[in-house]
Design an enzyme around this catalytic site. Structure first.
Site, short mmCIF file in Angstrom:
data_model
loop_
_atom_site.label_atom_id
_atom_site.label_comp_id
_atom_site.label_asym_id
_atom_site.label_seq_id
_atom_site.Cartn_x
_atom_site.Cartn_y
_atom_site.Cartn_z
N THR A 1 1.07 -1.96 -0.01
CA THR A 1 -0.03 0.47 -0.32
C THR A 1 1.27 1.23 0.48
OG1 THR A 1 0.17 -0.21 2.35
CG2 THR A 1 -1.81 -1.23 1.32
N CYS A 2 0.23 2.58 -0.04
CA CYS A 2 1.10 3.61 0.28
C CYS A 2 2.17 3.75 1.32
CB CYS A 2 -0.08 5.03 -0.38
SG CYS A 2 -1.65 5.10 0.65
N ARG B 1 2.68 0.98 3.48
CA ARG B 1 3.41 -0.03 3.97
C ARG B 1 3.95 -1.19 2.51
NH1 ARG B 1 1.65 -2.23 8.31
NH2 ARG B 1 0.19 -0.35 8.76
#
Lengths: 272, 432
Positions: free
Chosen positions: B49-50, B52
């Site tokens: 994700t942005c 992680r």
């Protein structure tokens, strides 16, 4: 015998449990517990209905033969209204007030006596059953309108104080409370009006036009007047939203007191 | 337990490192397939994700930490030294980490909902590519369940946590259906546009736009399907509106009581002012009216602070739920590791039963066959249940796998390879 001892105890136990659940939910929101509380609420209503049905069968008349029975019956109608509204919208905070009221009505009912040994004769008629049921249902609706009025006032206080606490997030929107309040007022007024008309018809038909025995006429007329004033004010928007909410709370309290006076007048007012 | 995870997030890595570690959805399948071809990896899933970039593995044998970091750097195409900033969790700690992630407890914005969807997507991608193992399937399905549980059983995701959303939250406390309400936008800058977008998302559709530059007002009105009105708004606009959103850069109040107050005459329904401007656009005299609600940026910030505080309070309850789910997962795992032994026992006993019934069948009448089947199955079920219950109890309570080993050897069939495999797995479990 169980109808007068075991069932009231069971009902108090259930309502007490429900109150504990909703108070917990106020402090700790939990959708699972809320669903459980909702189901327990319906189960309690079903048990309540079973109890009142047994009572009706036992005395061959709906539960209106003593002040205690009327109090319990009003509690049943208030709880039924509450659950029907709850199906339409989540209103966690507005469950507590009706619950406390129902518990108080149950306690008053038990204290007032549920046995019907010396009930006035006319209470055994179908006419009075119709009149009392409609009155109670109307009062239950108007009580509901008072709850939503109180809800509006609470939400306004939260909005104005900028506290943004638990009440702010758990009350229904002002709009929803307004709509419910208006519906409860109109419907309550309609029921009270029909009840009043049926009582007048009963008075004339049963007594050949002599309205002499109608003991609680003043209270009933006052109650109808208060409900009509409230309905007119709501319908023609005489007041702003908050002032109307305050008026509703005040009027529903007056109506509650008048119906209490009415019931007391029937049973303890001498002429009946 | 055979679980490992390695990753980095907003707390451990800079934005530039997170950007480099980001994996596009197009390359994800290739990476997963390459990972499961590794001789020591039985299953893999990637959560990108942005905020992680995490790798979840079920290895045959635990990796050395340095090996794992090198593998991580290789998969996410990072420099070897970048792998050093990654955090590594194993077994129950890896389980707890994913459960916390799915619950929004590890998110930058506590309790955010989007992460649960991202965990679901990561799992579904790995599942569709047949890259998951039994333990990863259980891990992700339970993580998703845990994420849902936390959100339904606590209020961790409730309440706005940004100023613009806070304004909408207040509007929704007053009005249930924004679609039925009239909204007057004063100003046509970025803040007003953002607020109008959120209001439109919440159902609003009746708009008027008032702006100093008419061209900008017309542009915004066209975007949202509204109409333009005079600037500053007049008393008729105030009489029309249910919500006034204002965000101009004017140094003094734009909507003044002295100019627009007539719009409140005879008004019986509430009016909400959402003043997003600094300095304020709305005359404070409006707040003195009974059914008029005026909110400023300070109020929205106060609501945001209250919501964050409430989420932090709920996080304590959420952590308890996560712990409970981790315990359930561990219990499942402890029981499940003897599953191959149980299966082998059941197959062996069923083979014996079926063969004995077949042999003895000729001594009975054909119509008694069904009864014999019933009787033999029932007896065998009782025997099997007793052995399995004791195996499970030993494995769960005392971490004792000797009974499972003994049963595996005692009921060994002809397939020695399969037996060796079960015993090897049991030995490996015992070594951990």
């Amino acid at each position: 015998m169980l109808t007068y001892t075991l069932f009231p105890a069971i009902m108090l136990l259930f309502f007490g449990g429900l109150l504990a659940m909703w108070v917990t939910l106020y402090h700790k929101p939990d959708e699972l517990l809320e669903r459980i509380a909702d189901r327990v609420g319906w189960t309690t209503l079903a048990l309540f209905a079973v109890w009142l049905s047994i009572l009706t069968y036992d005395q061959r008349q709906i539960p209106i033969l003593t002040a205690g029975q009327i109090s319990v019956f009003l509690g049943f109608l208030i709880w039924m209204d509450q659950l029907l509204v709850q199906r339409k919208m989540s209103q966690r905070m507005l469950v507590i007030l009706p619950l406390v009221t129902v518990i108080l009505l149950l306690l008053a009912g038990i204290a007032g006596g549920l046995h019907h040994k010396s009930a006035p004769d006319e209470l055994h008629s179908a006419w009075s059953a119709v009149h009392i049921v409609l009155s109670m249902a109307g009062v239950a609706m108007l009580f509901g309108s008072g709850v939503y009025g109180a809800g509006s006032m609470l939400l306004r206080r939260e909005l104005m104080s900028r506290k943004f606490g638990r009440l702010f997030s758990s009350l229904p929107s002002m709009d929803e409370m307004h709509k419910l309040r208006a519906f409860a007022i109109y419907f309550g007024w309609l029921l009270i009006t029909i009840s009043f008309a049926s009582a007048v018809a009963f008075m004339f038909l049963e007594n050949s036009g002599t309205p002499s025995f109608f003991s609680h006429l003043h209270e009933m007329f006052g109650l109808w007047g208060a409900a009509s004033l409230l309905a007119l004010s709501e319908r023609f928007r005489w007041l702003g939203d908050q002032k109307q909410a305050r008026l509703t709370v005040a009027m529903s309290t007056v109506i509650f007191l008048l119906i209490t006076g009415s019931v007391l007048q029937i049973f303890f007012g001498g002429q009946s | 337990m055979k679980l490992e995870m390695i990753g980095l997030n907003h707390r451990t890595a800079t934005l530039s490192l997170r950007e480099r570690a980001a994996i596009s959805p197009d390359t994800l399948p290739t990476l997963l397939e390459r990972l499961v071809r590794h001789p020591n990896i039985e299953g893999a899933a990637i959560l990108s994700t942005c905020n992680r970039a995490e790798l979840y593995l079920s290895p045959t044998f635990h990796f050395e930490e340095s090996e794992l970091r090198a593998l991580y750097a290789e998969v996410f195409e990072l420099q070897p030294e970048d792998g050093d900033v990654a955090y590594v969790y194993r077994d129950a700690n890896a389980v707890k980490h994913l459960f916390r992630v799915a619950s929004g407890l590890d998110s930058q914005m506590l309790g955010e909902i989007q992460i649960l969807v991202q965990v679901k997507n990561a799992y579904n991608t790995a599942l569709e590519l047949a890259c998951t193992s039994g333990i990863l399937n259980k891990l992700f399905t339970q993580a998703i369940f845990c994420g849902k549980q936390v959100r339904t059983r606590t209020a961790i995701s409730q309440g706005a946590v940004s100023v613009a959303y806070a304004a909408i939250e207040i509007a929704q406390r007053l009005y249930n259906k924004l679609g039925e309400k009239n909204i007057l936008l004063v100003g046509a800058g970025e803040t007003t546009k953002l607020a109008s977008k959120y209001l439109a998302d919440a159902g609003a559709c009746n708009w008027r736009v008032s702006n100093r530059t008419t061209a900008h007002a017309a542009e915004l009105a066209e975007q949202i399907g509204g109409e333009i009105t005079s600037f500053p708004p007049n008393s008729e606009d105030i009489a029309w509106a249910d919500i006034v959103v204002s965000a101009t850069s004017s140094p003094s109040a734009i909507v003044k009581m002295s100019e627009c107050g007539a719009g409140l005459k005879g008004r019986k329904r509430p009016l909400l002012f959402l003043d997003l401007a600094v300095p304020r656009d709305i005359d404070s005299a409006f707040a003195e009216r009974d059914d008029v609600y005026v909110y400023t940026v300070d109020d929205f910030q106060e609501l945001v602070a209250a919501n964050i505080k409430s989420r932090q309070k709920e996080a304590v309850r959420a952590e308890e739920l996560v712990e409970k789910e981790v315990h359930i997962f561990s219990e499942w795992y402890r029981e499940n590791r003897i599953a191959p032994s149980i299966q082998q026992l059941q197959v062996a006993l069923e083979t014996i039963r079926a063969s004995e019934v077949e042999q003895q069948a000729r001594h009975f009448r054909p119509e008694d066959r069904e009864e014999i089947e019933k009787f033999s199955r029932s007896m065998m079920k009782k025997v099997t249940s007793m052995i399995i219950a004791n195996m499970r109890r030993a494995a769960a309570d005392g971490n004792d796998l000797t009974l499972a080993r003994a049963v595996t050897v005692a009921f060994a069939g002809k397939d020695q390879h399969a037996i060796d495999e079960i015993l090897e797995k049991l030995n490996h479990e015992l070594s951990h």
